[in-house]
Write a protein that holds these residues in place. Sequence first.
Motif, PDB file in Angstrom:
ATOM      1  N   UNK A 184       0.831  -1.210   0.000  1.00 41.06           N
ATOM      2  CA  UNK A 184       0.000   0.000   0.000  1.00 41.06           C
ATOM      3  C   UNK A 184       0.866   1.261   0.000  1.00 41.06           C
ATOM      4  N   UNK A 185       1.970   1.232   0.750  1.00 36.83           N
ATOM      5  CA  UNK A 185       2.849   2.399   0.814  1.00 36.83           C
ATOM      6  C   UNK A 185       3.399   2.741  -0.569  1.00 36.83           C
ATOM      7  N   UNK A 186       3.878   1.729  -1.297  1.00 33.14           N
ATOM      8  CA  UNK A 186       4.441   1.955  -2.629  1.00 33.14           C
ATOM      9  C   UNK A 186       3.348   2.391  -3.603  1.00 33.14           C
ATOM     10  N   UNK A 187       2.199   1.766  -3.510  1.00 34.20           N
ATOM     11  CA  UNK A 187       1.083   2.126  -4.401  1.00 34.20           C
ATOM     12  C   UNK A 187       0.683   3.587  -4.223  1.00 34.20           C
ATOM     13  N   UNK A 188       0.548   4.012  -2.971  1.00 31.24           N
ATOM     14  CA  UNK A 188       0.164   5.411  -2.700  1.00 31.24           C
ATOM     15  C   UNK A 188       1.225   6.382  -3.203  1.00 31.24           C
ATOM     16  N   UNK A 189       2.519   6.049  -2.986  1.00 30.75           N
ATOM     17  CA  UNK A 189       3.593   6.946  -3.421  1.00 30.75           C
ATOM     18  C   UNK A 189       3.612   7.071  -4.945  1.00 30.75           C
ATOM     19  N   UNK A 190       3.479   5.965  -5.658  1.00 31.33           N
ATOM     20  CA  UNK A 190       3.500   6.017  -7.122  1.00 31.33           C
ATOM     21  C   UNK A 190       2.269   6.727  -7.669  1.00 31.33           C
ATOM     22  N   UNK A 191       1.124   6.517  -7.038  1.00 26.40           N
ATOM     23  CA  UNK A 191      -0.100   7.203  -7.488  1.00 26.40           C
ATOM     24  C   UNK A 191       0.012   8.707  -7.310  1.00 26.40           C
ATOM     25  N   UNK A 244       6.717  -3.422  11.221  1.00 23.88           N
ATOM     26  CA  UNK A 244       6.526  -2.402  12.254  1.00 23.88           C
ATOM     27  C   UNK A 244       7.461  -1.241  11.937  1.00 23.88           C
ATOM     28  N   UNK A 245       6.887  -0.086  11.656  1.00 18.39           N
ATOM     29  CA  UNK A 245       7.719   1.051  11.248  1.00 18.39           C
ATOM     30  C   UNK A 245       6.923   2.339  11.388  1.00 18.39           C
ATOM     31  N   UNK A 246       7.622   3.450  11.211  1.00 20.90           N
ATOM     32  CA  UNK A 246       6.998   4.765  11.169  1.00 20.90           C
ATOM     33  C   UNK A 246       6.583   5.023   9.725  1.00 20.90           C
ATOM     34  N   UNK A 247       5.288   4.953   9.441  1.00 19.57           N
ATOM     35  CA  UNK A 247       4.795   5.069   8.069  1.00 19.57           C
ATOM     36  C   UNK A 247       5.164   6.415   7.448  1.00 19.57           C
ATOM     37  N   UNK A 248       5.144   7.483   8.232  1.00 17.11           N
ATOM     38  CA  UNK A 248       5.454   8.805   7.696  1.00 17.11           C
ATOM     39  C   UNK A 248       6.917   8.879   7.255  1.00 17.11           C
ATOM     40  N   UNK A 249       7.814   8.328   8.071  1.00 14.53           N
ATOM     41  CA  UNK A 249       9.231   8.359   7.709  1.00 14.53           C
ATOM     42  C   UNK A 249       9.504   7.487   6.486  1.00 14.53           C
ATOM     43  N   UNK A 250       8.888   6.306   6.421  1.00 14.54           N
ATOM     44  CA  UNK A 250       9.084   5.451   5.252  1.00 14.54           C
ATOM     45  C   UNK A 250       8.555   6.113   3.986  1.00 14.54           C
ATOM     46  N   UNK A 251       7.436   6.787   4.108  1.00 15.87           N
ATOM     47  CA  UNK A 251       6.883   7.494   2.951  1.00 15.87           C
ATOM     48  C   UNK A 251       7.833   8.591   2.486  1.00 15.87           C
ATOM     49  N   UNK A 252       8.421   9.296   3.459  1.00 14.56           N
ATOM     50  CA  UNK A 252       9.383  10.355   3.130  1.00 14.56           C
ATOM     51  C   UNK A 252      10.603   9.776   2.409  1.00 14.56           C
ATOM     52  N   UNK A 253      11.095   8.645   2.922  1.00 15.87           N
ATOM     53  CA  UNK A 253      12.264   7.996   2.308  1.00 15.87           C
ATOM     54  C   UNK A 253      11.956   7.618   0.876  1.00 15.87           C
ATOM     55  N   UNK A 254      10.809   6.971   0.672  1.00 15.79           N
ATOM     56  CA  UNK A 254      10.441   6.513  -0.664  1.00 15.79           C
ATOM     57  C   UNK A 254      10.268   7.693  -1.616  1.00 15.79           C
ATOM     58  N   UNK A 255       9.651   8.772  -1.140  1.00 19.75           N
ATOM     59  CA  UNK A 255       9.483   9.970  -1.977  1.00 19.75           C
ATOM     60  C   UNK A 255      10.841  10.537  -2.376  1.00 19.75           C
ATOM     61  N   UNK A 307      12.410   8.275  -5.042  1.00 20.58           N
ATOM     62  CA  UNK A 307      11.725   8.367  -6.333  1.00 20.58           C
ATOM     63  C   UNK A 307      12.009   9.713  -7.008  1.00 20.58           C
ATOM     64  N   UNK A 308      12.060  10.776  -6.229  1.00 17.76           N
ATOM     65  CA  UNK A 308      12.372  12.091  -6.803  1.00 17.76           C
ATOM     66  C   UNK A 308      13.802  12.114  -7.344  1.00 17.76           C
ATOM     67  N   UNK A 309      14.739  11.531  -6.583  1.00 19.60           N
ATOM     68  CA  UNK A 309      16.117  11.452  -7.076  1.00 19.60           C
ATOM     69  C   UNK A 309      16.185  10.651  -8.377  1.00 19.60           C
ATOM     70  N   UNK A 310      15.445   9.537  -8.416  1.00 20.78           N
ATOM     71  CA  UNK A 310      15.459   8.691  -9.616  1.00 20.78           C
ATOM     72  C   UNK A 310      14.877   9.434 -10.813  1.00 20.78           C
TER      73      UNK A 310
END
Length: 338
Positions: free
Chosen positions: A184-191, A216-227, A230-233
Motif C-alpha cells: 500500500x505504501x508503494x502504491x500510494x507513493x506512485x499514485x 513495524x515502522x513509522x509510516x510517515x518516515x518510510x513514505x518520506x524515504x520513498x518519496x 523516487x524524486x532522485x530517480x
Amino acid sequence: MSSPSPIAVSALALQWRWPPQIASDIIIFVVFALVGIIIGLVHRARTLASMNAELKRARELAAHREHERNLAQQELMHKLEEERELVKEKLQFEAQLCEYEKYAALAQLALGAAHEINNPLLGILSHLELELTELQERVLVDEDACSETEQCIEGAKRISQAVRGLLNYARPGPLLVSRVSLDRLVTDALSFLAHQPLFRGIRMVKLVPVDLPTISADANQLSQILMNLLLNASQATSEGGSITVSAQKVKFDEAVEVIVTDTGCGIPADILPHVFEPFFTTKRGKGTGLGLSISQSYIRSHGGDIRIDSIPGRGTTVHMRLPIRQEGRVPHDEEVVA
C-alpha cells in the motif's frame, strides 16, 4: 676354563693326524675365539641399544622443541591478529567519533540557525507575496517586476526548505511505530507522483508481492524515504526511461528489502562514496544535499540499512533493508497503514 677332554683331542688328532698337544691348543684357541666373538657381539648390541635410546631421546626432544616453536608461532600470529583488530577497531571508533562530533556540531548549528533564519524569513516571504499580489492587480502589469518577485519568493522558499531539512536531519522525531503494508505504501507513493511534471514520460513499475509481510515502522518516515528516492530517480532519468520499485522478504532473516531501480544517468564512482554526506549534492541550485542523509538517518533509526549501486550511463539501484519487527517497540495500533 677346563681343558678339552682327552677323547675330543684324540678324535681331532686322528682326523687331521695332528699331535694331541697341537689339537688341544687349537680347540682352546677356537673356544676363546668364539667367546671373544660372543662378547664383542654382546658389546656391540649394547652399544647399538644405547645409541638407539639416545637417538630416540634426541628425536623426542626435537619433536618437543618443534611443538613449542609451533605454539610460539601460533601465539605470535594470534597476538599480531589481535593487534590488527585493535588497530582496525581504533580507526573505526575514531571515524565514528569524528562523525558523531560532526553531527553534534551540525545539530547545534541547525537548532541555532532555525530560529535566527525562519522568523525573519517568514516576514520576508509574506512581504514578497503581498508585493506580488499588488503587482498582479495593477492595471498595467509589470512582467519583469512580477518575475523578479517570483524568483525572490522561490529563493525564500528554498531557504525555508533547507532549514526544515536541516532540522529534520539534526533532530529527528521519535518513531511512531505502526503496522505498515509496503504494498500500500508503494502504491500510494506512485499514485501521488505519477502526475507530477518530473515523472512525465517515465514508466513507473511496481513489483511488490501482495502477500509481503507487514512491518513495524513509522509510516510517515518510510513514505518520506520513498518519496526522496523516487524524486532522485526521476531527476536522473530522462524521458522514455523507467523507475522500478520492488520488495521481497529476505531469506533466512526477519527482514524485508525494498529496491528502487532507475535507468538514468547513474552516479560516477568518485561521487558514489559521498552521496550520504550532509549537504553533498550534484544538483546545482536544485537540492539541499540532505535527502539521502535524512533517509539514511531514518532507516538507521529503524535498525535497517541502505546502500546504493550505480553504473554511469546504465542507472542506479538503491537497496533498503528493514526489520519486520521493531525490538522493544510495540505498534500503537493494530490497523495496517501505508
